[in-house]
Design a protein around this motif. Sequence first.
Motif, mmCIF file in Angstrom:
data_model
loop_
_atom_site.group_PDB
_atom_site.id
_atom_site.type_symbol
_atom_site.label_atom_id
_atom_site.label_comp_id
_atom_site.label_asym_id
_atom_site.label_seq_id
_atom_site.Cartn_x
_atom_site.Cartn_y
_atom_site.Cartn_z
ATOM 1 N N LYS A 46 0.813 -1.216 0.000
ATOM 2 C CA LYS A 46 0.000 0.000 0.000
ATOM 3 C C LYS A 46 0.846 1.265 0.000
ATOM 4 C CE LYS A 46 -4.113 1.879 2.227
ATOM 5 N NZ LYS A 46 -5.225 1.585 3.151
ATOM 6 N N THR A 47 2.003 1.237 0.688
ATOM 7 C CA THR A 47 2.786 2.460 0.890
ATOM 8 C C THR A 47 4.103 2.493 0.122
ATOM 9 O OG1 THR A 47 3.993 1.573 2.801
ATOM 10 C CG2 THR A 47 1.855 2.633 3.232
ATOM 11 N N GLY A 48 4.599 1.323 -0.276
ATOM 12 C CA GLY A 48 5.919 1.257 -0.901
ATOM 13 C C GLY A 48 7.058 1.254 0.096
ATOM 14 N N ILE A 49 6.738 1.283 1.392
ATOM 15 C CA ILE A 49 7.762 1.259 2.435
ATOM 16 C C ILE A 49 8.168 -0.185 2.701
ATOM 17 C CG2 ILE A 49 8.257 1.774 4.856
ATOM 18 C CD1 ILE A 49 6.230 4.071 4.662
ATOM 19 N N ALA A 50 9.441 -0.478 2.559
ATOM 20 C CA ALA A 50 9.932 -1.839 2.754
ATOM 21 C C ALA A 50 9.829 -2.241 4.222
ATOM 22 C CB ALA A 50 11.382 -1.942 2.288
ATOM 23 N N THR A 51 9.588 -3.529 4.469
ATOM 24 C CA THR A 51 9.485 -4.050 5.830
ATOM 25 C C THR A 51 10.309 -5.320 5.964
ATOM 26 O OG1 THR A 51 7.476 -5.273 5.237
ATOM 27 C CG2 THR A 51 7.183 -3.112 6.280
ATOM 28 N N MET A 52 10.695 -5.622 7.202
ATOM 29 C CA MET A 52 11.433 -6.834 7.503
ATOM 30 C C MET A 52 11.003 -7.345 8.872
ATOM 31 S SD MET A 52 13.772 -9.134 6.793
ATOM 32 C CE MET A 52 14.815 -8.456 5.476
ATOM 33 N N MET A 53 10.802 -8.661 8.985
ATOM 34 C CA MET A 53 10.440 -9.275 10.254
ATOM 35 C C MET A 53 11.642 -10.007 10.831
ATOM 36 S SD MET A 53 8.135 -10.101 12.604
ATOM 37 C CE MET A 53 6.462 -9.934 11.943
ATOM 38 N N VAL A 54 11.912 -9.806 12.128
ATOM 39 C CA VAL A 54 12.931 -10.575 12.842
ATOM 40 C C VAL A 54 12.274 -11.185 14.077
ATOM 41 C CG1 VAL A 54 14.899 -9.263 12.010
ATOM 42 C CG2 VAL A 54 13.720 -8.501 14.074
ATOM 43 N N ASP A 55 12.795 -12.324 14.527
ATOM 44 C CA ASP A 55 12.153 -13.106 15.579
ATOM 45 C C ASP A 55 12.909 -13.055 16.892
ATOM 46 O OD1 ASP A 55 10.452 -13.846 13.536
ATOM 47 O OD2 ASP A 55 11.315 -15.853 13.291
ATOM 48 N N SER A 56 12.159 -13.205 17.978
ATOM 49 C CA SER A 56 12.734 -13.337 19.317
ATOM 50 C C SER A 56 11.789 -14.178 20.158
ATOM 51 C CB SER A 56 12.911 -11.962 19.958
ATOM 52 O OG SER A 56 13.237 -12.083 21.330
ATOM 53 N N GLU A 57 12.326 -14.866 21.156
ATOM 54 C CA GLU A 57 11.468 -15.600 22.083
ATOM 55 C C GLU A 57 10.612 -14.645 22.907
ATOM 56 O OE1 GLU A 57 13.628 -18.320 24.500
ATOM 57 O OE2 GLU A 57 14.153 -19.623 22.823
#
Length: 356
Positions: A46-57
Amino acid sequence: MKKTLILTTALVGFAAAAHADVTVMSWGGSYGAAQTEGHLKPFTEKTGIATMMVDSENPATPIKAMVEAGNVTVDVASLEYADAIRLCDEGVLEPIDVASLPAGADGTPAAEDFLPGAVTDCGVSTDIWATVFAYDTTKFPEGPTTAADFFDLEKFPGKRGLRKGAKAVLEFALMADGVAPADVYATLGTPEGIDRAFAKLDTIKSEVVWWEAGAQAPQILADGEVVMTTAYNGRIFSAQIAEGKPFQIVWDGQIYENEMYVIPKGAPNLEQAKEFIAYATSTEGLRQQAQWISYGPARKSALIEPLIFNDGKTEMAPHLPTHPDNMKNALESNWEFWVDRDAELNERFNAWLAAG
């Protein structure tokens, strides 16, 4: 060692995410996948803004360390409610103005559209989730059906899975011992109540397999390490519906709360982070996530139309913690209690665990 490994993996991911305009830290597994599909991907589209997911417990631990070290590499984090309140009070999080959040799809202002308590000084609810317990129906075709059954090793023999920590474990033990939900925190607020909770846990201690990351609970159930386990309800739902596992949730004694999106103080992309949270917690964003995992949206406007799982046929309402049939012996987690007592009760819990 396991926590160190996961956090190290996440930190390696930060370098790869350097090009992302919004980096989100969450809990991994089916929950992280639901946020990726329901929030990150649609937001980028929708926005063109890149995203990234990182994980943690548990994202509360690394983001606090980042802020204290002055080296924040995460823009948004997903936190349990009590942690969001505590870290806000400690100055670790950026404030979020409810007036900056979009109105509901029906035009209701955000402050009126969100359910009570779903927006705090530094956090906005992404969903309402619950700690429940589930069992393998191939082991017990006729039950269990109550919280007390979880502790009945004679009627339902076999290993149990429990989250390794005081929160939600002590409350569950008291409800299984006959304490009404309305009386749980008053009871747990006394030395006698704490002793009672640990005494109940003593009855199954030798048969417990402890889990830490949310993905572990359905995995140890699937692997046959345990015959029943506490778990986050959405993790069991995903195993049931998406993977066809022979699991059954027992809602008796469920403990529910809001999960919160927050922004760490010093986030490198503050304005984009605010834009992401506004989108993710809009009517549209909350409904999209709820089509990937069985956690309830925290806006009234997101509940007007029926929610359907992404398989196109499973209605989500009966699988949500907030469904009336699932609330008959339910407890809302008391964030004030855990903000005040978390360190003390976890110290007691760890000493009890170490005692063998």
